[in-house]
Design a protein around this motif. Structure first.
Motif, PDB file in Angstrom:
ATOM      1  N   HIS A   2      23.439  66.827  -6.217  1.00 43.74           N
ATOM      2  CA  HIS A   2      23.604  65.464  -5.723  1.00 43.74           C
ATOM      3  C   HIS A   2      23.799  65.437  -4.199  1.00 43.74           C
ATOM      4  N   LYS A   3      23.596  66.566  -3.563  1.00 42.48           N
ATOM      5  CA  LYS A   3      23.740  66.701  -2.104  1.00 42.48           C
ATOM      6  C   LYS A   3      25.180  66.484  -1.632  1.00 42.48           C
ATOM      7  N   LYS A   4      26.114  66.736  -2.520  1.00 38.64           N
ATOM      8  CA  LYS A   4      27.525  66.585  -2.180  1.00 38.64           C
ATOM      9  C   LYS A   4      27.985  67.791  -1.354  1.00 38.64           C
ATOM     10  N   VAL A   5      28.711  67.531  -0.280  1.00 39.62           N
ATOM     11  CA  VAL A   5      29.145  68.622   0.596  1.00 39.62           C
ATOM     12  C   VAL A   5      30.664  68.663   0.757  1.00 39.62           C
ATOM     13  N   ASP A   6      31.393  67.737   0.108  1.00 39.89           N
ATOM     14  CA  ASP A   6      32.833  67.686   0.298  1.00 39.89           C
ATOM     15  C   ASP A   6      33.561  67.683  -1.036  1.00 39.89           C
ATOM     16  N   ASP A   7      34.862  67.952  -0.965  1.00 37.38           N
ATOM     17  CA  ASP A   7      35.688  67.940  -2.175  1.00 37.38           C
ATOM     18  C   ASP A   7      37.137  67.682  -1.759  1.00 37.38           C
ATOM     19  N   TYR A   8      37.997  67.475  -2.779  1.00 32.87           N
ATOM     20  CA  TYR A   8      39.397  67.192  -2.498  1.00 32.87           C
ATOM     21  C   TYR A   8      40.094  68.417  -1.916  1.00 32.87           C
ATOM     22  N   PRO A   9      41.065  68.234  -1.040  1.00 37.46           N
ATOM     23  CA  PRO A   9      41.779  69.377  -0.454  1.00 37.46           C
ATOM     24  C   PRO A   9      42.769  69.999  -1.431  1.00 37.46           C
ATOM     25  N   TYR A  10      42.815  71.310  -1.441  1.00 36.89           N
ATOM     26  CA  TYR A  10      43.863  71.988  -2.200  1.00 36.89           C
ATOM     27  C   TYR A  10      45.219  71.600  -1.628  1.00 36.89           C
ATOM     28  N   GLY A  11      46.188  71.389  -2.522  1.00 41.65           N
ATOM     29  CA  GLY A  11      47.524  71.001  -2.083  1.00 41.65           C
ATOM     30  C   GLY A  11      47.716  69.508  -2.011  1.00 41.65           C
ATOM     31  N   GLY A  12      46.638  68.758  -2.269  1.00 41.42           N
ATOM     32  CA  GLY A  12      46.731  67.308  -2.247  1.00 41.42           C
ATOM     33  C   GLY A  12      46.621  66.731  -0.846  1.00 41.42           C
ATOM     34  N   GLY A  13      46.685  65.433  -0.771  1.00 45.05           N
ATOM     35  CA  GLY A  13      46.580  64.756   0.513  1.00 45.05           C
ATOM     36  C   GLY A  13      45.410  63.791   0.532  1.00 45.05           C
ATOM     37  N   ALA A  14      45.388  62.960   1.564  1.00 46.27           N
ATOM     38  CA  ALA A  14      44.342  61.945   1.684  1.00 46.27           C
ATOM     39  C   ALA A  14      43.046  62.558   2.184  1.00 46.27           C
ATOM     40  N   GLY A  15      41.940  61.908   1.832  1.00 42.44           N
ATOM     41  CA  GLY A  15      40.654  62.303   2.382  1.00 42.44           C
ATOM     42  C   GLY A  15      40.008  63.469   1.673  1.00 42.44           C
ATOM     43  N   MET A  16      38.854  63.854   2.206  1.00 43.48           N
ATOM     44  CA  MET A  16      38.053  64.933   1.638  1.00 43.48           C
ATOM     45  C   MET A  16      37.831  66.007   2.703  1.00 43.48           C
ATOM     46  N   VAL A  17      37.463  67.189   2.230  1.00 35.18           N
ATOM     47  CA  VAL A  17      37.222  68.329   3.121  1.00 35.18           C
ATOM     48  C   VAL A  17      35.794  68.833   2.918  1.00 35.18           C
ATOM     49  N   ILE A  18      35.081  69.076   4.010  1.00 38.79           N
ATOM     50  CA  ILE A  18      33.733  69.648   3.905  1.00 38.79           C
ATOM     51  C   ILE A  18      33.841  71.084   3.414  1.00 38.79           C
ATOM     52  N   GLN A  19      33.061  71.419   2.424  1.00 35.48           N
ATOM     53  CA  GLN A  19      33.135  72.732   1.799  1.00 35.48           C
ATOM     54  C   GLN A  19      32.509  73.823   2.673  1.00 35.48           C
ATOM     55  N   ALA A  20      32.938  75.036   2.440  1.00 37.06           N
ATOM     56  CA  ALA A  20      32.504  76.160   3.261  1.00 37.06           C
ATOM     57  C   ALA A  20      31.032  76.514   3.039  1.00 37.06           C
TER      58      ALA A  20
END
Length: 240
Positions: A46-64
């Protein structure tokens, strides 16, 4: 010089190297620019490049993975003997300066990595980034604008890009001083006249006036720069 900008929004990047001075430099073969779409390298269907951060918190993180594969696609083309500097644009870094622009302009290849959301997985940054650079102590929605600012500042330092070679050296922030005031025709406008020294034809006096104005303007507008400004002994005694 060759720029490779790793981004989620290549359409934002493509404009900067197709207009004005940089556009002409590209046409002359002095510069090349490639906007590399990080989404093209994701393994997600689906061309997804981000996911939720480990440890919780707002927003998304671009994956490695997609970032690394986009970077690897560029470096593999450059060959095993080429180790280009990779710059991550982030507010968590020292502020970009004219001195840095000159340093980066000496590189043949430069990779600029644009972040988004809450940032990029730290593990890939540790793997590929050589320099962390900020354009100021504020936060933007993404790294594209900082990348364009940095690319513009660096590109104009590449020999041949500016039509007047002095333009790149006699300007604001050279020697940590601001540039002197500039004037053009007409000689009188709205009750204000051009300083007489600029009409004198005496180049030595013009240079001395411009130098003095440069120091005075720096004192007035950017006194913080005076601590590291390249001043003569006489100027230090007079102004500091």
């Amino acid at each position: 010089m060759h720029f490779y900008i790793l981004t989620l929004f290549p359409e934002m990047i493509n404009q900067i190297f197709h207009t004005s001075i940089l556009g002409r430099a590209v046409q002359k073969g002095l510069l090349t620019m490639e906007a590399v779409n990080i989404r093209d390298y994701t393994a997600d269907r689906h061309k997804k490049v981000d996911d939720y951060p480990y440890g919780g918190g707002a927003g998304m993180v671009i994956q490695a993975q997609p970032v690394y594969d986009a970077w690897k696609a560029v470096t593999d083309r450059l060959g095993p003997d080429c180790h280009p500097r990779t710059v991550y644009l982030t507010p968590q870094a020292g502020v970009f300066t004219q001195k840095m622009a000159k340093e980066f302009a000496l590189e043949q290849h430069l990779i600029l990595l644009c972040g988004h959301y809450e940032g990029i997985d730290e593990r890939v940054l540790e793997e590929i980034v050589t320099d962390y650079v900020s354009i100021g102590d504020y936060v933007l929605t993404g790294g594209e604008l900082p990348a364009m600012v940095m690319a513009d500042a660096v590109a104009r330092m590449v020999p041949g890009v500016l039509s007047n070679e002095q333009s790149g050296s006699m300007e604001s922030l050279e020697g940590n001083l601001l540039e002197y005031p500039q004037y053009s025709r007409p000689e009188a406008w709205n009750g204000k006249k051009v300083p007489p020294v600029l009409l004198s034809g005496d180049h030595a006096k013009v240079d001395a006036w411009r130098r003095e104005q440069s120091v005075l303007r720096t004192m007035q507008r950017r006194p913080d720069l005076m601590r590291t400004a390249e001043l003569t002994d006489a100027e230090r005694e007079k102004y500091l």
